[in-house]
Scaffold this motif. Structure first.
Motif, PDB file in Angstrom:
ATOM      1  N   ALA A 218       0.739  -1.246   0.034  1.00 30.87           N
ATOM      2  CA  ALA A 218      -0.024   0.092  -0.065  1.00 30.87           C
ATOM      3  C   ALA A 218       0.936   1.235  -0.126  1.00 30.87           C
ATOM      4  O   ALA A 218       0.334   2.309  -0.481  1.00 30.87           O
ATOM      5  N   GLY A 219       2.222   1.185   0.395  1.00 26.89           N
ATOM      6  CA  GLY A 219       2.864   2.439   0.376  1.00 26.89           C
ATOM      7  C   GLY A 219       4.016   2.178   1.143  1.00 26.89           C
ATOM      8  O   GLY A 219       4.643   0.974   1.602  1.00 26.89           O
ATOM      9  N   LEU A 220       4.651   3.150   1.814  1.00 24.95           N
ATOM     10  CA  LEU A 220       6.041   3.371   2.491  1.00 24.95           C
ATOM     11  C   LEU A 220       5.654   4.081   3.853  1.00 24.95           C
ATOM     12  O   LEU A 220       4.791   5.058   3.907  1.00 24.95           O
ATOM     13  N   VAL A 221       6.538   3.729   4.972  1.00 25.89           N
ATOM     14  CA  VAL A 221       6.287   4.306   6.154  1.00 25.89           C
ATOM     15  C   VAL A 221       7.735   4.625   6.537  1.00 25.89           C
ATOM     16  O   VAL A 221       8.697   3.364   6.393  1.00 25.89           O
ATOM     17  N   PHE A 222       7.988   5.603   7.245  1.00 27.58           N
ATOM     18  CA  PHE A 222       9.309   6.057   7.657  1.00 27.58           C
ATOM     19  C   PHE A 222       9.110   6.833   8.867  1.00 27.58           C
ATOM     20  O   PHE A 222       8.332   7.586   9.154  1.00 27.58           O
ATOM     21  N   LEU A 223      10.232   6.362   9.940  1.00 26.58           N
ATOM     22  CA  LEU A 223      10.125   6.961  11.215  1.00 26.58           C
ATOM     23  C   LEU A 223      11.766   7.033  11.719  1.00 26.58           C
ATOM     24  O   LEU A 223      12.477   6.132  11.625  1.00 26.58           O
ATOM     25  N   SER A 224      11.904   8.394  12.423  1.00 21.28           N
ATOM     26  CA  SER A 224      13.283   8.438  12.959  1.00 21.28           C
ATOM     27  C   SER A 224      13.275   9.251  14.068  1.00 21.28           C
ATOM     28  O   SER A 224      12.224   9.906  14.386  1.00 21.28           O
ATOM     29  N   ASP A 225      14.195   9.089  14.756  1.00 19.12           N
ATOM     30  CA  ASP A 225      14.238  10.052  16.161  1.00 19.12           C
ATOM     31  C   ASP A 225      15.127  11.002  15.815  1.00 19.12           C
ATOM     32  O   ASP A 225      15.519  11.382  14.656  1.00 19.12           O
ATOM     33  N   SER A 226      15.583  11.946  16.892  1.00 20.39           N
ATOM     34  CA  SER A 226      16.208  13.221  16.523  1.00 20.39           C
ATOM     35  C   SER A 226      17.296  13.461  17.567  1.00 20.39           C
ATOM     36  O   SER A 226      17.941  14.462  17.628  1.00 20.39           O
ATOM     37  N   ARG A 227      17.762  12.354  18.111  1.00 18.85           N
ATOM     38  CA  ARG A 227      18.882  12.490  19.276  1.00 18.85           C
ATOM     39  C   ARG A 227      20.106  12.201  18.813  1.00 18.85           C
ATOM     40  O   ARG A 227      20.431  11.072  18.186  1.00 18.85           O
ATOM     41  N   THR A 228      21.514  13.052  19.197  1.00 19.26           N
ATOM     42  CA  THR A 228      22.623  12.804  18.676  1.00 19.26           C
ATOM     43  C   THR A 228      23.265  13.224  20.003  1.00 19.26           C
ATOM     44  O   THR A 228      22.932  14.116  20.813  1.00 19.26           O
ATOM     45  N   ASN A 229      24.516  12.345  20.244  1.00 18.41           N
ATOM     46  CA  ASN A 229      25.232  12.729  21.364  1.00 18.41           C
ATOM     47  C   ASN A 229      26.624  12.596  21.354  1.00 18.41           C
ATOM     48  O   ASN A 229      27.080  11.611  20.578  1.00 18.41           O
ATOM     49  N   ALA A 230      27.547  13.302  21.755  1.00 14.55           N
ATOM     50  CA  ALA A 230      28.912  13.139  21.775  1.00 14.55           C
ATOM     51  C   ALA A 230      29.609  13.059  23.380  1.00 14.55           C
ATOM     52  O   ALA A 230      30.344  13.617  23.776  1.00 14.55           O
ATOM     53  N   GLY A 231      28.527  12.288  24.221  1.00 15.70           N
ATOM     54  CA  GLY A 231      29.016  12.196  25.505  1.00 15.70           C
ATOM     55  C   GLY A 231      27.813  12.629  26.228  1.00 15.70           C
ATOM     56  O   GLY A 231      26.886  13.075  25.693  1.00 15.70           O
ATOM     57  N   LEU A 232      27.707  12.380  27.520  1.00 17.56           N
ATOM     58  CA  LEU A 232      26.433  12.526  28.257  1.00 17.56           C
ATOM     59  C   LEU A 232      26.291  13.887  28.480  1.00 17.56           C
ATOM     60  O   LEU A 232      25.221  14.456  28.720  1.00 17.56           O
ATOM     61  N   ASP A 233      27.129  14.663  28.382  1.00 22.21           N
ATOM     62  CA  ASP A 233      26.932  16.168  28.505  1.00 22.21           C
ATOM     63  C   ASP A 233      26.655  16.919  27.288  1.00 22.21           C
ATOM     64  O   ASP A 233      26.866  18.202  27.142  1.00 22.21           O
ATOM     65  N   GLN A 234      26.841  16.336  26.078  1.00 19.35           N
ATOM     66  CA  GLN A 234      26.656  16.726  24.768  1.00 19.35           C
ATOM     67  C   GLN A 234      25.616  16.366  23.836  1.00 19.35           C
ATOM     68  O   GLN A 234      25.688  15.584  23.006  1.00 19.35           O
ATOM     69  N   ILE A 235      24.407  16.393  24.495  1.00 20.47           N
ATOM     70  CA  ILE A 235      23.190  15.819  23.775  1.00 20.47           C
ATOM     71  C   ILE A 235      22.218  16.650  22.996  1.00 20.47           C
ATOM     72  O   ILE A 235      22.094  17.831  23.774  1.00 20.47           O
ATOM     73  N   SER A 236      22.090  16.502  21.799  1.00 18.76           N
ATOM     74  CA  SER A 236      21.576  17.401  20.932  1.00 18.76           C
ATOM     75  C   SER A 236      20.175  17.020  20.146  1.00 18.76           C
ATOM     76  O   SER A 236      20.287  15.697  19.863  1.00 18.76           O
ATOM     77  N   THR A 237      19.726  17.845  19.393  1.00 23.84           N
ATOM     78  CA  THR A 237      18.455  17.345  18.685  1.00 23.84           C
ATOM     79  C   THR A 237      18.775  17.866  17.074  1.00 23.84           C
ATOM     80  O   THR A 237      18.948  18.951  16.992  1.00 23.84           O
ATOM     81  N   PHE A 238      19.001  16.778  16.317  1.00 20.44           N
ATOM     82  CA  PHE A 238      19.111  17.036  14.995  1.00 20.44           C
ATOM     83  C   PHE A 238      18.141  16.203  14.138  1.00 20.44           C
ATOM     84  O   PHE A 238      17.914  14.913  14.417  1.00 20.44           O
ATOM     85  N   ARG A 239      17.306  16.758  13.212  1.00 16.03           N
ATOM     86  CA  ARG A 239      16.664  16.047  12.286  1.00 16.03           C
ATOM     87  C   ARG A 239      17.149  14.794  11.339  1.00 16.03           C
ATOM     88  O   ARG A 239      18.211  15.490  10.748  1.00 16.03           O
ATOM     89  N   LYS A 240      16.725  13.730  11.268  1.00 11.40           N
ATOM     90  CA  LYS A 240      17.479  12.656  10.589  1.00 11.40           C
ATOM     91  C   LYS A 240      16.637  12.146   9.299  1.00 11.40           C
ATOM     92  O   LYS A 240      17.039  11.373   8.590  1.00 11.40           O
ATOM     93  N   MET A 241      15.412  12.985   9.080  1.00 11.71           N
ATOM     94  CA  MET A 241      14.683  12.691   7.964  1.00 11.71           C
ATOM     95  C   MET A 241      14.878  13.710   6.981  1.00 11.71           C
ATOM     96  O   MET A 241      14.564  14.946   7.110  1.00 11.71           O
ATOM     97  N   MET A 242      14.988  13.432   5.773  1.00 10.88           N
ATOM     98  CA  MET A 242      14.802  14.395   4.675  1.00 10.88           C
ATOM     99  C   MET A 242      13.707  13.951   3.485  1.00 10.88           C
ATOM    100  O   MET A 242      13.868  12.630   3.193  1.00 10.88           O
TER     101      MET A 242
END
Length: 274
Positions: free
Chosen positions: A11-35
């Motif tokens: 019937a079609g396609l489904v896409f799902l992504s989260d948005s968390r990135t981290n470079a250590g416990l004190d460097q957590i950021s939000t970046f979208r991963k879907m284009m």
């Protein structure tokens, strides 16, 4: 870390992504991963990315202008490709171009060239297609036997996908399944986090208005999180406990194996069981 899933159905396609990135416990950021790449009535493509954020962002940027040699014909881009196979070839070339530019510097800094992507959609004149692209720019395609791909932290959300999804699954049911899969991952891994991007594409439409950003206040996802946990507990409690006293049981646990002998115990220092 991240978690993304792409599902290909009749019937079609489904896409799902989260948005968390981290470079250590004190460097957590939000970046979208879907284009989303949409040219109404002509083509619709979605890219999900996981791995090193700088690599993924460079690939996205280059993908917009990357060209493949096509002999005497105009170069192939994602905007004029006549098949999803050619479009994913362009994506693979973009990945390799980033590797050529940044790979040596990353290696000298002790950083692996780590990027994986899900790329799927439909170009007018052919059926929908879904691909998993590796960090070398090579790729594999989803089939009827394997109708979904995951990238990132995939192990926690895979069981529900394996048990539920078939090519005949409906789009809404598949979207629900993807969200349950994401909830299982969020529950078990702090490196995956809200908000989420969910997109549902109906076959032959070459556009989609079923796109939503889901945060912690989204009523449907809050219902999913509470209901799924409750139903799992109810199902667990509905399974009989093992009987150890030798009494009659409908599904006895104690018993001998036809193939393996019982586990032997070591009773003194000189005893060996091998």
């Amino acid at each position: 870390m991240t978690y993304c899933v792409g599902i290909k159905l009749q019937a079609g396609l489904v896409f799902l992504s989260d948005s968390r990135t981290n470079a250590g416990l004190d460097q957590i950021s939000t970046f979208r991963k879907m284009m989303v790449y949409e040219k109404p009535d002509d083509r619709f493509m979605v890219l999900l990315s996981a791995g090193n954020l700088s690599i993924s962002q460079s690939v996205r940027e280059i993908l917009q202008v990357e060209k493949l040699d096509n002999g005497d014909q105009p170069p192939i881009t994602i905007w004029n490709a006549t098949s999803m196979f050619d479009a994913v070839r362009v994506l693979g070339a973009a990945v390799r171009r980033v590797h050529e530019q940044d790979g040596p510097a990353l290696k000298s800094a002790g950083i692996d060239f780590n990027a994986s992507m899900i790329f799927g959609g439909q170009i007018k004149g052919e059926a929908m297609r879904l691909f998993l692209v590796y960090s070398a720019g090579n790729f594999i395609e989803a089939t009827r036997e394997t109708c979904f791909f995951q990238v990132g932290e995939s192990k926690y959300g895979k069981p529900i996908l394996d048990r539920v999804l078939t090519p005949a699954t409906g789009l809404d049911e598949a979207a629900k399944c993807a969200l349950v899969s994401m909830d299982s991952t969020l529950k078990s891994n702090l490196s995956v986090g809200l908000p989420l991007d969910l997109l549902v594409y109906r076959e032959g439409s070459f556009a989609s208005d079923r796109i939503v950003c889901i945060d912690e206040h989204n009523p449907y996802f809050r219902m999913i999180r509470s209901t799924w946990g409750q139903r799992l507990r109810e199902a667990f409690e509905g399974i009989d406990d093992p009987q150890w006293d030798g009494g009659a049981a409908e599904h006895p646990l104690l018993g001998s194996s036809e193939r393996y002998e019982a586990l032997r115990k070591i009773g003194h220092p000189g005893e060996r069981i091998v």
